[in-house]
Write a protein that holds these residues in place. Sequence first.
Motif, PDB file in Angstrom:
ATOM      1  N   ILE A  12       0.843  -1.203   0.000  1.00 13.02           N
ATOM      2  CA  ILE A  12       0.000   0.000   0.000  1.00 13.02           C
ATOM      3  C   ILE A  12       0.879   1.255   0.000  1.00 13.02           C
ATOM      4  O   ILE A  12       0.635   2.212  -0.736  1.00 13.02           O
ATOM      5  N   PHE A  13       1.929   1.211   0.816  1.00  9.65           N
ATOM      6  CA  PHE A  13       2.857   2.343   0.881  1.00  9.65           C
ATOM      7  C   PHE A  13       3.443   2.628  -0.497  1.00  9.65           C
ATOM      8  O   PHE A  13       3.444   3.774  -0.965  1.00  9.65           O
ATOM      9  N   LEU A  14       3.918   1.563  -1.170  1.00  9.52           N
ATOM     10  CA  LEU A  14       4.544   1.758  -2.484  1.00  9.52           C
ATOM     11  C   LEU A  14       3.532   2.274  -3.505  1.00  9.52           C
ATOM     12  O   LEU A  14       3.854   3.159  -4.304  1.00  9.52           O
ATOM     13  N   VAL A  15       2.307   1.730  -3.458  1.00 12.82           N
ATOM     14  CA  VAL A  15       1.301   2.160  -4.430  1.00 12.82           C
ATOM     15  C   VAL A  15       0.953   3.631  -4.212  1.00 12.82           C
ATOM     16  O   VAL A  15       0.907   4.430  -5.159  1.00 12.82           O
ATOM     17  N   LEU A  16       0.746   4.010  -2.930  1.00 13.01           N
ATOM     18  CA  LEU A  16       0.438   5.411  -2.638  1.00 13.01           C
ATOM     19  C   LEU A  16       1.558   6.318  -3.117  1.00 13.01           C
ATOM     20  O   LEU A  16       1.332   7.375  -3.705  1.00 13.01           O
ATOM     21  N   TRP A  17       2.788   5.853  -2.890  1.00 12.99           N
ATOM     22  CA  TRP A  17       3.960   6.625  -3.291  1.00 12.99           C
ATOM     23  C   TRP A  17       3.981   6.770  -4.815  1.00 12.99           C
ATOM     24  O   TRP A  17       4.218   7.853  -5.352  1.00 12.99           O
ATOM     25  N   GLU A  18       3.706   5.639  -5.505  1.00 16.50           N
ATOM     26  CA  GLU A  18       3.712   5.657  -6.972  1.00 16.50           C
ATOM     27  C   GLU A  18       2.665   6.662  -7.494  1.00 16.50           C
ATOM     28  O   GLU A  18       2.955   7.501  -8.356  1.00 16.50           O
ATOM     29  N   ILE A  19       1.446   6.586  -6.890  1.00 18.36           N
ATOM     30  CA  ILE A  19       0.387   7.502  -7.346  1.00 18.36           C
ATOM     31  C   ILE A  19       0.783   8.946  -7.066  1.00 18.36           C
ATOM     32  O   ILE A  19       0.702   9.822  -7.943  1.00 18.36           O
ATOM     33  N   ALA A  20       1.250   9.185  -5.842  1.00 17.99           N
ATOM     34  CA  ALA A  20       1.646  10.546  -5.478  1.00 17.99           C
ATOM     35  C   ALA A  20       2.765  11.024  -6.383  1.00 17.99           C
ATOM     36  O   ALA A  20       2.767  12.157  -6.871  1.00 17.99           O
ATOM     37  N   GLY A  21       3.741  10.137  -6.631  1.00 16.11           N
ATOM     38  CA  GLY A  21       4.877  10.503  -7.462  1.00 16.11           C
ATOM     39  C   GLY A  21       4.438  10.860  -8.876  1.00 16.11           C
ATOM     40  O   GLY A  21       4.897  11.844  -9.456  1.00 16.11           O
ATOM     41  N   ARG A  22       3.520  10.044  -9.424  1.00 19.94           N
ATOM     42  CA  ARG A  22       3.097  10.316 -10.801  1.00 19.94           C
ATOM     43  C   ARG A  22       2.314  11.612 -10.908  1.00 19.94           C
ATOM     44  O   ARG A  22       2.425  12.334 -11.886  1.00 19.94           O
ATOM     45  N   SER A  23       1.483  11.879  -9.870  1.00 21.65           N
ATOM     46  CA  SER A  23       0.672  13.089 -10.002  1.00 21.65           C
ATOM     47  C   SER A  23       1.482  14.346  -9.705  1.00 21.65           C
ATOM     48  O   SER A  23       1.196  15.407 -10.248  1.00 21.65           O
ATOM     49  N   MET A  24       2.489  14.238  -8.852  1.00 22.95           N
ATOM     50  CA  MET A  24       3.257  15.445  -8.521  1.00 22.95           C
ATOM     51  C   MET A  24       4.416  15.679  -9.475  1.00 22.95           C
ATOM     52  O   MET A  24       4.943  16.777  -9.553  1.00 22.95           O
ATOM     53  N   GLY A  25       4.853  14.615 -10.135  1.00 32.17           N
ATOM     54  CA  GLY A  25       5.989  14.764 -11.030  1.00 32.17           C
ATOM     55  C   GLY A  25       7.285  14.450 -10.308  1.00 32.17           C
ATOM     56  O   GLY A  25       7.391  14.597  -9.096  1.00 32.17           O
ATOM     57  N   ALA A  26       8.281  14.014 -11.090  1.00 30.18           N
ATOM     58  CA  ALA A  26       9.533  13.544 -10.509  1.00 30.18           C
ATOM     59  C   ALA A  26      10.316  14.663  -9.826  1.00 30.18           C
ATOM     60  O   ALA A  26      11.164  14.412  -8.983  1.00 30.18           O
TER      61      ALA A  26
END
Lengths: 249, 244
Positions: A12-26
Amino acid sequence: MILLLRLSGIAIFLVLWEIAGRSMGAALLAPPSDVIAELGKLATEAQSRATIWQSLAPAVVGFGISCAIGMPLGAIMGRSKVADALLHPWMSLFVVTSVAAIVPILILMVGTGWWFVVTVVVLSSVWYVVLTTYQGAVRINRRLLDVGRAFGASRVQIFRAVMLPALFPYLLAGARIGLVHAIRSVVLAQLFILTGLGGLLQEAGMDISTARLLALLVVIMGLGLIASHGLGQVAHWLAPWQKTVDERT
Amino acid sequence: MSLRRALPFLSVAAGLALWEGIGRLTPPIVFSPFSATAWQLLHTAALPGAILQSLGTLLTGFLLSAVVALPLGFAMGRVWWVREMFHPIMTGLYAIPPVAFIPFLIVWFGLFVESRIAIVVIMCFFEMLTIASAGAANIDRRLQDVARSFAASRRRTATAVLIPASMPFLFTALRVGLVRAVAGVITGELLLSPANLGKILLDNAARFNTAGILGIVATVALLGLCVQQGLLWLERHVLRWERP
């Protein structure tokens, strides 16, 4: 079931991170997929690998010095009322003093070389080793000592046969806390003088993408986990009959 | 007995005398005596303001951290699936030295007060979390069993058993967290854009004014000690029933 829960927590942590990362940008938060790619790149760069390895040396040396000073000192403080009364006020003062505050004056005193990092490591880890060993030494069961004395054991014999085994779990707990602080303080010291890991972090901070920065954090996390769990394993292997003590004494 | 009571004070006095002695023997750039340090400290006009500003950052970060760390830690200690889910992640994050987050914090919060608050939050978060969770997990089972035998409602169990039994470790968590927060403040003020106490420290270092540096170091050390002793004192007064 428990394993499943643990894995799902991480997932769950990784998925949330992935979603947050994609929406905020690298630039703000690189998603884990980027970070893993960056980790691969980091592993192939000989230069970075060498820098990371070299950063570990002062941590290990400083940690060794801390143990060599801290363990006997803690044991003496725990067993001698006079030594305790004399040293305890200083120990409680130093343990709450942030090493970061001492860094500028250390730079004036010892420069910014290799020994500077070692000094910072010693100054940040030795108090934890002392105070943990102290807790153990204070709690040595009186009756065990009395048995030793009743059988006419010499002081050296009592130390070797009674005190050392009783202290053992505390020595290890102290070593573990000390090692964790040693690794932390290496990063702190190197961030001040911008070499080693600190230099790598600083450089990565300048990048457009945070992937490299996060990859470095993962590497440091790995080192920290290996260090503390490794010592736990060593402890278990050396003295499987001992319970480990709570680290937060 | 009285001599033993006096020993700590004697030791502190001897330490200060030693500091004075070494300071007088070494060149002033390397180390400066206690008297010069104290003198310098008294003549730093910006000091009280800087301390207040630093304390403001400290308390903001500390409270933000405690508001999340203590309930989460408590839940991790009491509810097994919460513990199993959060434990691996928290262990991993805890293994990262807080200062390593600094370049990242700069990207997110910039160089100024937001960033300093963030480093304080990170510095004290995991300590408080671990202590709260260990404490909550170790609440004496017999106390809860008594509550259950008397058929206490959940609410009554919480107010009469769980909350009083949690007070000691919550205090410990707050105390350890607050000491870490002091370290966090000074770290942030030195490594981000210099401010308050950190700025005075770095200004002095740039001028090779060792007395000034030592003065700030002593101030930070005393601040940590005051915070720790203050909370210990509060703990003894609030938790009278815990006293042996």
